[in-house]
Design a protein around this motif. Structure first.
Motif, short mmCIF file in Angstrom:
data_model
loop_
_atom_site.label_atom_id
_atom_site.label_comp_id
_atom_site.label_asym_id
_atom_site.label_seq_id
_atom_site.Cartn_x
_atom_site.Cartn_y
_atom_site.Cartn_z
N LEU B 181 14.61 70.16 21.60
CA LEU B 181 15.09 69.66 20.16
C LEU B 181 16.53 70.00 20.20
N ILE B 182 17.38 68.67 20.16
CA ILE B 182 18.65 69.24 20.23
C ILE B 182 19.39 68.80 18.60
N VAL B 183 19.89 69.95 17.93
CA VAL B 183 20.38 69.53 16.79
C VAL B 183 21.81 69.70 16.43
N LEU B 184 22.41 68.99 15.94
CA LEU B 184 23.73 69.28 15.97
C LEU B 184 23.94 69.35 14.22
N ASP B 185 24.33 70.31 13.73
CA ASP B 185 24.54 70.43 12.06
C ASP B 185 23.23 69.79 11.38
N GLU B 186 22.42 70.12 11.92
CA GLU B 186 20.87 69.68 11.47
C GLU B 186 20.27 68.35 12.00
N ALA B 187 21.24 67.52 12.35
CA ALA B 187 21.04 66.25 12.80
C ALA B 187 20.50 66.32 14.07
N PRO B 188 19.23 65.78 14.30
CA PRO B 188 18.60 65.56 15.94
C PRO B 188 19.61 64.58 16.37
N VAL B 189 19.92 64.87 17.62
CA VAL B 189 20.75 64.19 18.63
C VAL B 189 19.73 63.55 19.81
N ASN B 203 31.64 68.51 22.13
CA ASN B 203 32.94 68.72 22.12
C ASN B 203 33.02 70.12 21.73
N SER B 204 33.19 70.99 22.97
CA SER B 204 33.15 72.47 22.48
C SER B 204 34.50 73.03 21.80
N ASP B 205 35.49 72.27 21.34
CA ASP B 205 36.66 72.71 20.59
C ASP B 205 35.92 72.71 19.07
N ALA B 206 34.86 71.70 18.96
CA ALA B 206 34.44 71.51 17.43
C ALA B 206 33.30 72.56 17.08
N ILE B 207 32.90 73.34 18.07
CA ILE B 207 31.62 74.03 17.82
C ILE B 207 31.86 75.42 17.56
N LYS B 208 31.12 76.04 16.91
CA LYS B 208 31.36 77.42 16.35
C LYS B 208 30.17 78.02 16.91
N ASP B 209 28.74 77.70 16.89
CA ASP B 209 27.62 78.51 17.28
C ASP B 209 26.64 77.83 18.17
N VAL B 210 26.13 78.34 19.11
CA VAL B 210 25.03 77.73 19.98
C VAL B 210 23.93 78.61 20.01
N LYS B 211 22.83 78.32 19.67
CA LYS B 211 21.63 79.06 20.06
C LYS B 211 20.73 78.23 20.79
N VAL B 212 19.76 79.04 21.86
CA VAL B 212 19.00 78.38 22.55
C VAL B 212 17.61 79.06 22.39
N ILE B 213 16.43 78.39 21.99
CA ILE B 213 15.21 79.27 21.92
C ILE B 213 14.27 78.46 22.71
N SER B 226 9.43 72.29 23.61
CA SER B 226 9.66 73.33 24.61
C SER B 226 10.72 74.20 24.18
N SER B 227 11.71 73.58 23.30
CA SER B 227 13.04 74.31 23.16
C SER B 227 13.68 74.00 21.86
N VAL B 228 14.54 74.74 21.53
CA VAL B 228 15.45 74.41 20.37
C VAL B 228 16.76 74.64 20.79
N LEU B 229 17.68 73.81 20.78
CA LEU B 229 19.18 73.91 20.80
C LEU B 229 19.78 73.65 19.57
#
Lengths: 279, 775
Positions: B181-189, B203-213, B226-229
């Motif tokens: 599950l890849i979510v960008l500001d709560e929106a699934p991609v 784009n890593s310039d726009a990103i604040k926080d990344v969590k992988v579960i 299997s996972s959440v990003l």
């Protein structure tokens, strides 16, 4: 100081640009791999065309992949019989070891043929229906200028697809100056269906590139094949290395229409052929 | 409306519970933790009470915290990695709102940097198999062609494996590429890759926080096995205007941000585009100079505070890849997401976020020209409504609950014929589905040193009309058709998904954690390739296709060393997966009304041990990860029904990452990876086919062979030219290992009587350079 830095920047840029181009081409090398050899299985190949016979059935056994001769053992003394839906029956004779030929059988569009092979106490059965014949309407060739100045010819084959959905085609293209084993566009044949073109006037383009020259005679055969044959050759092309992408799914043996876990196919099909001389 | 009523009832009960139990004796301090320089909310900052050991909370995804304590005088410490710890004395005699602004810690050379988050959060939390990556780490770690990429960096973590060299696809603990599950500001991609998988859309310039579960997935996440990003983008600097940018070999990027109203609202716009195609314009060949080959993406976001209790966010992502060669083919694809969010704080304890999300993925493919021209379009569209609540009962208890409902529209494919084309136009019927869920979870300190997080997710999936629905027999032939009208419920699945994790604290620096989770996946990805492709097809669960289910058990030992400078963990997991999908041989999903007839169903299981030692701060940081695992699958119609190793089965997987801040001018980093080769199918025999006049491989065992082991060292150096710019040099595959990208079997072109195995290497040693700046 500043100019020195600029020079460094430029050098790095040029170097990296070229290395990028280089990596895109990849690099190939022959490697040694240990492969298992599976228990031998029978391979059956049978064709019936709408042209006069005799028609042949080939029987052989599989060997190891890195076979030293690339010649699999033929299967002799098999009983090979083809019958059609009108009750005609032909027992094929073994003319050379593993090659069986018909004597009375006629390939006719619309008939269904059944192959029976008895070998080593097992029976292998397959059926194939010869489809409606589709004729080539016209054939023409135009010089081509492709990507990066690549030259050659585009050969266009036009024909009318029958109104009902479910026609399967194979086009064989050969040049008079190219050895028969090879095709003019690097592929031995082209497979397609009328899924998106049902009932239409169709134009298929054959790209003839590296192997053709002005003055060559190009022979185009338009074959109407049944669905099972299409599936067989389509899934066969999936595993031939030249067509395989590194990210392809796990390869499997082609979908065969022969029973009892045999490899190979039995196909009844029609052929219409035309020729053109390149100018 | 019904859900809203339920939510309001729960709110009321919680308030009641709170007022009865606590309000007489306790008071609440709450607020937002921010970066003092940019105003960005800090996610996961620790707010702890010095006087009460082990009492504290962590700020949520919007920086909000709430701490309820007995009336007393306290010293509050607010800590966050890379920031100076804020020390705040407080007489808690009434409920109060305190927003903290932390100052970034300048990194000094030659000394061990004493920085924030010198905490043992990883030991004390109930999170198992969850890793957070700092954006600075992502920017330091070398990657192919110097294009920093989140999806490539997470592949260096244990339990996360690369799905293909140079690619952004990944496998989590033996799960498939579509089970993340890849979510960008709560929106699934839906498709996270650009450039056929070589770069991600983030784009890593726009990103604040990344969590992988990858284990112990919390109840608020659902829909994938299997996972959440979880990726959160920057909110934008609300103090001053600024910008950052970079010029790389493949792409350049620019970010602009600034306040809308100082300290109250901000915006950020971040864009990126590749420019390889600009070189095509130099060509004299009119076909080539009209060709295009590029992608771009744009992240835009704005937020505005409406007083202390409310904040609105609007954000969007727009990305497109475009390959076009005039007269031959054109291919473009991309994602669009839009999110409108409203944060509201009820009282001091209850944080809420309400989101409206649209998500759209689609591609368009133009093939041929003139009489043979046609265009294929396909995609998936979501309308998504989400409400999430976080209730900070007291310092020992936090409750999360929420609802989510997504209306999916699947557009499997449309063919539009060119005006002179002999191709017929064709549309494969759309499918519609409603995917809903309600969840709650409660994190509770049962006794000192024993924490429990128990939760439940109730998920509901309905395939909706209109449509013609087929049933198939064993052979895949359609045996029955049923016609449904608009909004008819065709098939509904419901599932209860328990999510439990527990933490037993052995002492200040070590703990044992365990978790059990069930996850359900109602959408399935059909692909003709082992990597993600733009033309992959998402299909819903239906009368024929059952939802995929997974049960995962996880137990781990967590220990910190050397005053929390080193974090170490050892985890064991077992995952069991049902209703997995594979394909019949030769399955063609393109423009096929009957894709469901081409599917095979089976099960899979994965188990393994993962070890991670990570150094979070100091002049040298980085980690060493090792995974020992096994993943197998079983399908009745594949491999004679026998279990076989999944392609993603990797016995050993090692990664080492070192980042070295040498001095104020140079920063170095290196990463090394090693893994067992993929399980692959090689021929176990051959035969001559007269029709082909060729030697044909015979296959007998699915994934019965192994690719050679893969290993690679990447190096990177960053040279700070000044306070506002740097040059990054990187060397991919530094010792030029000839890793096998593929091994093919063929007849020797120079001697057709012999066969050979040919290995293709795509990525030898590759240097690159990137110029980065900010203003």
């Amino acid at each position: 100081m500043k100019t020195k830095r600029n020079l460094l920047l430029r050098t790095i840029f040029v170097l990296t640009f070229f290395s990028t181009v280089w990596f895109l081409y990849g690099c190939q090398q022959v490697v040694s791999i240990d492969l298992n050899t599976a228990n031998p299985r029978i391979v059956v190949e049978g064709n019936i065309k709408d042209q006069p016979g005799p028609y042949s059935v080939f029987l052989s056994m599989t060997g190891s992949y890195f076979d030293t001769t690339l010649a699999t053992p033929p299967v002799s003394h098999a009983q090979v019989v083809i019958t059609d839906n009108l009750g005609n029956r032909d027992t094929l004779k073994e003319v050379i070891s593993g090659t069986y030929q018909s004597s009375t059988l006629l390939g006719v569009s619309g008939r269904t043929y059944m192959l029976s092979v008895k070998a080593d106490g097992k029976e292998y059965i397959a059926t194939s229906s010869m489809p409606t014949k589709v004729f080539i309407d016209s054939l023409y060739a135009l010089p081509r200028h492709g990507f990066g100045g690549e030259s050659g010819y585009d050969i266009y084959v036009t024909f009318k697809d029958p109104p009902e959905l479910g026609n399967y085609y194979r086009i064989n293209a050969r040049s008079s100056t190219v050895i028969p084993a090879d095709s003019i566009d690097g592929r031995r044949y082209r497979l397609f269906t009328d899924k998106l073109t049902n009932g239409n006037e169709m134009t298929e383009r054959i790209r003839a590139g590296r192997n053709v020259n002005v003055g060559d005679t190009i022979t185009i055969e338009l074959c109407s094949i049944d669905k099972a044959s299409y599936d067989y050759f389509n899934t066969l092309s999936d595993i031939l290395s030249s067509d395989r992408s590194p990210t392809s799914l796990a390869p499997e043996n082609p979908n065969s229409n022969i029973s009892s876990d045999a490899l190979g196919y039995f196909a009844a099909y029609t052929i219409d052929s035309k020729q053109i001389v390149l100018r | 409306m019904k859900t809203l009523a339920v939510v309001i009832t729960i709110l009321f009960l919680l308030h009641l519970l709170n007022s009865i139990t606590f309000s007489q004796t306790k008071q609440t301090i709450s607020g937002i933790v921010k970066n003092g320089e940019t105003g960005e909310a800090l996610i996961g900052a620790a707010v702890v009470v010095k006087e009460l050991s082990g009492v504290g909370v962590v700020s949520n995804a919007y920086g909000f915290y709430s701490l309820t304590l007995p009336r007393e005088t306290y010293t509050i410490l607010v800590q966050y990695l890379g920031f100076k710890t804020k020390i705040f004395s407080l007489l808690l005699d009434k409920d109060q709102i305190v927003n903290f602004e932390l100052t970034p810690e300048p990194i000094k050379v030659g000394e061990v940097v004493v920085s924030g988050e010198r905490t043992n959060a990883n030991v004390t939390s109930t999170e198992v198999s969850a890793e957070k990556l700092e954006i600075d780490e992502i920017k330091s770690i070398p990657v192919l062609l110097g294009e920093k990429d989140i999806l490539k960096t997470i592949q260096l973590l244990p339990g996360v494996q690369s799905a293909g060299e140079g690619g952004t696809g990944f496998y989590a603990r033996g799960g498939g590429i579509d089970q993340n599950l890849i979510v960008l500001d709560e929106a699934p991609v839906y498709n996270s890759s650009h450039l056929l998988g070589f770069l991600s859309v983030f784009n890593s310039d726009a990103i604040k926080d990344v969590k992988v579960i990858t284990g112990g997935i919390p109840a608020e996440y659902g829909g994938r096995l299997s996972s959440v990003l979880d990726i959160r983008t920057n909110d934008g600097n609300d103090k001053e205007f600024g910008g950052t940018g970079g010029i790389g070999l493949l792409s350049s990027r620019l970010t602009l941000e600034g306040p809308i109203v100082r300290d109250e609202g901000s915006f950020i716009v971040s864009g990126r585009r590749t420019y390889a195609d600009l070189f095509l314009k130099l060509s004299k060949d009119t076909l080539i100079n009209r060709a295009s080959l590029y992608f771009y993406d744009l992240n835009a976001k704005a937020n505005y505070s409406l007083g202390q209790k409310d904040r609105m966010f609007i954000s969007g992502y727009f990305g497109r890849d475009n390959f076009n060669y005039p007269g031959t083919f054109g291919f473009n694809w991309g994602n669009t997401t839009g999110t409108l969010r409203w944060n509201h704080i009820f009282g001091d304890h209850l944080f809420s976020n309400t989101s409206f999300i649209i998500s759209d993925y689609g591609y368009s493919n133009v093939v041929g020209s003139g009489t043979s021209e046609f265009q294929i379009t396909s995609g998936i569209r979501d309308l998504n409504f989400k409400m999430d609540f976080q209730y900070f009962t007291n310092s020992q208890s936090t409750i999360k609950f929420g609802v989510n409902s997504v209306y999916h529209t699947f557009l499997p494919g449309t063919v539009t014929a060119g005006s002179t084309s002999f191709t017929n136009s064709l549309t494969i019927e759309n499918r519609y589905a409603l995917e809903s869920a309600a969840y709650f979870s409660h994190e509770l300190d049962i006794v000192s040193g024993f924490k429990l997080n128990y939760g439940l997710r109730y998920s509901l999936f309905s395939l909706l009309g209109p449509g013609h629905i087929f049933s198939y027999d064993e052979s895949g032939a359609a045996v029955d058709t049923a016609t449904y009208r608009s909004r008819d419920f065709i098939k509904t699945y419901t599932n209860l998904e328990p999510r439990i994790s527990a933490n037993v604290l052995l002492n200040e620096t070590s703990s044992i954690k365990a978790s059990y989770t069930r996850t359900t996946q109602y959408l399935h990805l059909l692909s003709n390739s082992t990597t993600s492709n733009p033309s992959d097809l998402w299909v819903p669960s239906s009368n024929n296709v059952k939802p995929q289910l997974a049960d995962q058990y996880d137990v781990g030992y967590f220990r910190n060393f050397n005053d929390n400078q080193f974090e170490a963990s050892f985890e064991l997991y077992y995952k069991n997966m049902q209703n997995l999908i594979d394909y019949k041989n030769g399955a063609d999903f393109l423009l096929n009304q009957n894709v469901e007839a081409l599917l095979l169903y089976g099960r899979g299981w994965s188990y393994g041990a993962e070890m991670l030692v990570r150094k979070k701060f100091g002049q040298v940081t980085g980690w060493v990860g090792y995974t020992l695992s096994k993943t197998e699958e079983q399908f009745d119609q594949i491999n004679n029904g026998l279990a076989f190793p999944a392609r993603q089965d990797r016995t050993h997987d090692i990664s080492v990452v070192v980042i070295y801040d040498y001095n104020s001018v140079w920063n170095f980093s290196a990463s090394w990876v090693y893994n067992t080769g993929n399980a692959v199918t090689f021929p176990s025999g051959g035969y001559w086919l007269q029709a082909e006049n060729r030697w044909i491989p015979l296959y007998t065992e699915r994934n019965g062979y192994r690719m050679p082991a893969y290993h690679r060292l990447d190096l990177s150096a960053t040279w700070k030219l000044g306070p506002r710019s740097n040059l990054n040099f990187s060397l991919y595959n530094a010792y030029d290992r000839m890793n096998a990208y593929s091994i093919n079997f063929r007849q020797d072109p120079n001697n057709l009587d012999k066969t050979q195995a040919v290995q293709t290497t795509f990525f030898p040693i590759i240097p690159s350079v990137t110029y980065n700046f900010n203003f």
